[in-house]
Design a protein around this motif. Structure first.
Motif, mmCIF file in Angstrom:
data_model
loop_
_atom_site.group_PDB
_atom_site.id
_atom_site.type_symbol
_atom_site.label_atom_id
_atom_site.label_comp_id
_atom_site.label_asym_id
_atom_site.label_seq_id
_atom_site.Cartn_x
_atom_site.Cartn_y
_atom_site.Cartn_z
ATOM 1 N N LEU A 1 0.857 -1.191 0.000
ATOM 2 C CA LEU A 1 0.000 0.000 0.000
ATOM 3 C C LEU A 1 0.890 1.237 0.000
ATOM 4 N N GLU A 2 0.530 2.228 -0.823
ATOM 5 C CA GLU A 2 1.248 3.515 -0.819
ATOM 6 C C GLU A 2 0.251 4.633 -0.557
ATOM 7 N N PRO A 3 0.088 5.046 0.692
ATOM 8 C CA PRO A 3 -0.883 6.113 0.961
ATOM 9 C C PRO A 3 -0.359 7.453 0.445
ATOM 10 N N LEU A 4 -1.178 8.193 -0.315
ATOM 11 C CA LEU A 4 -0.772 9.502 -0.836
ATOM 12 C C LEU A 4 -1.641 10.614 -0.263
ATOM 13 N N GLY A 5 -2.472 10.290 0.715
ATOM 14 C CA GLY A 5 -3.354 11.298 1.280
ATOM 15 C C GLY A 5 -4.725 11.233 0.641
ATOM 16 N N SER A 6 -4.860 11.905 -0.520
ATOM 17 C CA SER A 6 -6.173 11.939 -1.165
ATOM 18 C C SER A 6 -6.557 10.564 -1.715
ATOM 19 N N GLU A 7 -5.577 9.765 -2.049
ATOM 20 C CA GLU A 7 -5.854 8.406 -2.521
ATOM 21 C C GLU A 7 -4.761 7.486 -2.008
ATOM 22 N N THR A 8 -4.991 6.198 -2.163
ATOM 23 C CA THR A 8 -3.970 5.229 -1.788
ATOM 24 C C THR A 8 -3.674 4.363 -3.010
ATOM 25 N N LEU A 9 -2.390 4.222 -3.323
ATOM 26 C CA LEU A 9 -2.018 3.325 -4.416
ATOM 27 C C LEU A 9 -1.948 1.909 -3.854
ATOM 28 N N VAL A 10 -2.567 0.993 -4.550
ATOM 29 C CA VAL A 10 -2.680 -0.380 -4.066
ATOM 30 C C VAL A 10 -2.005 -1.301 -5.072
ATOM 31 N N TYR A 11 -1.018 -2.070 -4.608
ATOM 32 C CA TYR A 11 -0.353 -3.032 -5.487
ATOM 33 C C TYR A 11 -1.034 -4.372 -5.293
#
Lengths: 347, 298
Positions: free
Chosen positions: A293-303
């Motif tokens: 998981l890569e949280p970016l604040g407004s969205e989270t990138l999910v591998y």
């Protein structure tokens, strides 16, 4: 102001050919960005336009005039260098005024011109400082000021922002764009940063290995990439690529069938932008286990691992799914990018 | 060891720093500072190297002031400096500037220019001494004679001898200066020149407003270094005028040679020490003055 035309431009160093026939038309007042990985020939092309490199074959026209054999000073261009090329032993005033040495202006006119340019760049109070007393962004402005003071037909920028930190870079990006809107001069800007290209350009020229891959507006190169290289180079994170197979009535990809008419059958590469691939509570197109998981604040990138292949999807920033969970992913079939075996887009 | 272990990191650093500094400090104290102080004291004494040292006050300096040979030597020393430093700097800059642009045989040419710097000064002085001999021995006079010109009295003339000795001295130092100038030239980013090309300024403007100002630190270093070299010139003069060192008629004699003769021919150690102190003062003043004049103004 002027147009710039490159016609079948070839550049070779000895036997090594680095540009293989570049064709490009830059309209008057247009902001064109050359973007590509290191060694793609973007800086070489810019230096050829500037006259700092010779042309092996082909033609360079500025304002409708062939300039192949003209000295840089006679091409009515100004250039901003990556390391700014401002002279450390001269004051800001002398640096900006250096380009006026050969002009026919009188001394008061020159002074006035320097003051005007400094005012546009908000550098008036720094005119008598030496470059060492300036911050990176201010030095950058001096370099731009030196180019502006000569009022050239074309501005050439060679990766001018790459020495700045991230915050200053985005600030200078805006300033250069505003400057362009204000003065309206033709600008050719070289960068390796696709974000810079997307945010600033009227049109982007994407280059690789001495070839132009695609020329288009930021929207065109993002939504209709001409090939796999452009698709992966533009947009962050990169487009997901999955092997697929077109069969009658649909597209088989990641172990599922998607209803998308392809106009042909057989193996192809399917590209999905992470933004188009969403985690959903309902039944989606794909399902897989979250590996990162890569949280970016407004969205989270999910591998997500789909059938042994890792893809990047996006999820809500407030309620992200848990690591290790099995999730459903959905995509609008119309947003799939299809590429043939040769890497070219299938339209 | 427990004492050392209880020290803070900062204190340990200080201990080690002084441990390493102790060796050079001791060396300099014994080999440099003690003899320097001793020489200054000796300059107020009379001593023939064997007998007792006698206190004579400022007598050595008064003698020096009234010694016509000293003033001649003083003048010679400054002629070596005033001719040698600018000529060698201009020459080495011109060569370095051109060599920097040359691709063909670059390494070979650079090696050729550097070679004299590696050669023994004595050997070189003797070869040049041979060049300067009259017909039928000397190379230069043989060449002049073969073209039908009159012979030139190089080393036996009071007017020609000094320049004739200065020439190989300049040549010998050239290689080093060229290497330093080339390093300075290489350090100037090419984009400075490209920007100037786009601005369309003349070659002279590029030279005077970009290259030379940016080479200033290099120039300061070489001016000081080369000045000290010419003020201390000795080997070339001593070897090229070996029959009558500093001659003819003291016309080539530099201060260091005068000191050498006073000390080891006349054995007047106090007088020689006074001359040494004067040389030291000259070197100090010239170096400081150059540094001050050439240093960047804040």
């Amino acid at each position: 102001m002027a147009t710039v035309t490159l016609h079948n431009l070839v550049k070779a160093y000895g036997k090594a050919e680095v540009l293989h026939g570049i064709n490009l038309e830059v309209a008057d007042g247009e902001f064109v960005v050359f973007v590509g990985p290191s060694g793609c020939g973007k800086s070489t092309t810019l230096r050829i336009i500037a006259g700092l490199e010779d042309v092996t074959s082909g033609e360079v026209q500025i304002g409708g005039r062939t300039v192949n054999h003209l000295e840089p000073k006679d091409r009515d261009i100004a250039m901003v260098f990556q390391n700014y090329a401002i002279y450390p032993h001269m004051s800001v005033r002398k640096n900006i005024g250096f380009g006026l040495r050969t002009s026919s202006l009188s001394k008061p006119e020159r002074e006035q011109r320097i003051e005007e340019v400094a005012a546009i760049l908000s550098m008036t109070e720094y005119l008598d400082r030496k470059p060492a007393q300036l911050s990176g962004g201010q030095r950058q402005r001096v370099a731009i000021g030196r180019a502006m003071v000569r009022d050239p037909a074309v501005f050439l920028f060679d990766e001018p922002l790459s020495n700045l930190d991230a915050q200053l870079r985005s600030q200078m990006r805006l300033e250069i764009k505003k400057l362009h809107q204000r003065v309206g001069t033709t600008i050719i800007f070289v960068t390796h940063d696709q974000v810079e290209a997307m945010t600033m350009a009227d049109r982007i020229v994407i280059m690789k290995d001495g070839h132009i891959q695609q020329i288009g507006t930021p929207a065109e190169v993002f939504h209709q990439p001409a090939n796999i290289f452009v698709a992966q180079f533009i947009g962050a994170p990169s487009m997901n690529l999955m092997p697929g197979r077109a069969v009658a009535g649909g597209l088989e990809v990641g172990g599922t069938m998607i209803a998308r008419e392809t106009g042909r059958t057989g193996a192809m590469t399917v590209g999905i932008r992470p933004d188009d691939l969403c985690v959903t509570q309902d039944k989606g197109c794909f399902s897989g286990r979250i590996t990162l998981l890569e949280p970016l604040g407004s969205e989270t990138l999910v591998y997500v691992d789909i059938d042994g292949q890792e893809v990047v999807a996006h999820a809500d920033g407030r309620n992200p799914p848990a690591l290790g969970a099995v999730v459903q992913l959905t995509v609008d079939p119309a947003n799939l990018h299809l590429f043939g075996a040769d890497g070219e887009a299938i339209t | 060891m427990s004492f050392y272990r209880n020290l803070s990191i900062r204190q340990k650093q200080v201990v080690w720093a002084w441990a390493f500094l102790a060796v050079p400090i001791l060396f300099y104290s014994v080999i440099r500072f003690y003899p320097t102080l001793n020489a200054i004291i000796l300059s107020f004494q009379s001593w023939n190297l064997l007998g007792p040292r006698e206190w004579v006050g400022a007598e050595n300096y008064i003698k020096l002031w009234h010694d016509p040979v000293f003033w001649k030597v003083f003048r010679n020393t400054f002629v070596y400096l005033i001719l040698g430093t600018p000529i060698s700097l201009v020459l080495s800059f011109v060569i370095a500037y051109q060599l920097d642009k040359t691709r063909l045989l670059h390494g070979t040419l650079r090696a050729l220019y550097f070679l004299p710097f590696l050669t023994s000064t004595v050997a070189m002085a003797w070869v040049w001494r041979w060049f300067y001999q009259p017909v039928p021995i000397g190379l230069f006079n043989n060449f002049l004679a073969s073209l039908g010109f009159a012979q030139v009295n190089f080393l036996n003339s009071t007017t020609n001898a000094l320049p004739a000795i200065l020439l190989p001295a300049i040549w010998a130092g050239l290689g080093f200066q060229i290497i330093i100038f080339m390093a300075g030239l290489r350090a100037i980013p090419t984009s400075y020149y490209e920007a100037a090309r786009i601005d369309g300024v003349s070659g002279w403007t590029i030279m005077s407003e970009i290259t030379l100002p940016l080479l200033k630190p290099t120039i300061v270093f070489l001016v000081v270094f080369s000045s000290i070299g010419f003020l201390r010139i000795f080997d070339q003069v001593f070897n090229m005028t070996t029959n009558n060192p500093g001659g003819p008629l003291d016309s080539t004699k530099p201060l260091v040679l005068m000191i050498y003769q006073t000390a080891f021919s006349s054995f007047d150690m106090g007088y020689a020490a006074a001359q040494t102190v004067v040389l030291f003062a000259i070197l100090l003043v010239v170096s400081l003055a150059q540094l001050r004049i050439l240093r960047d103004k804040p």
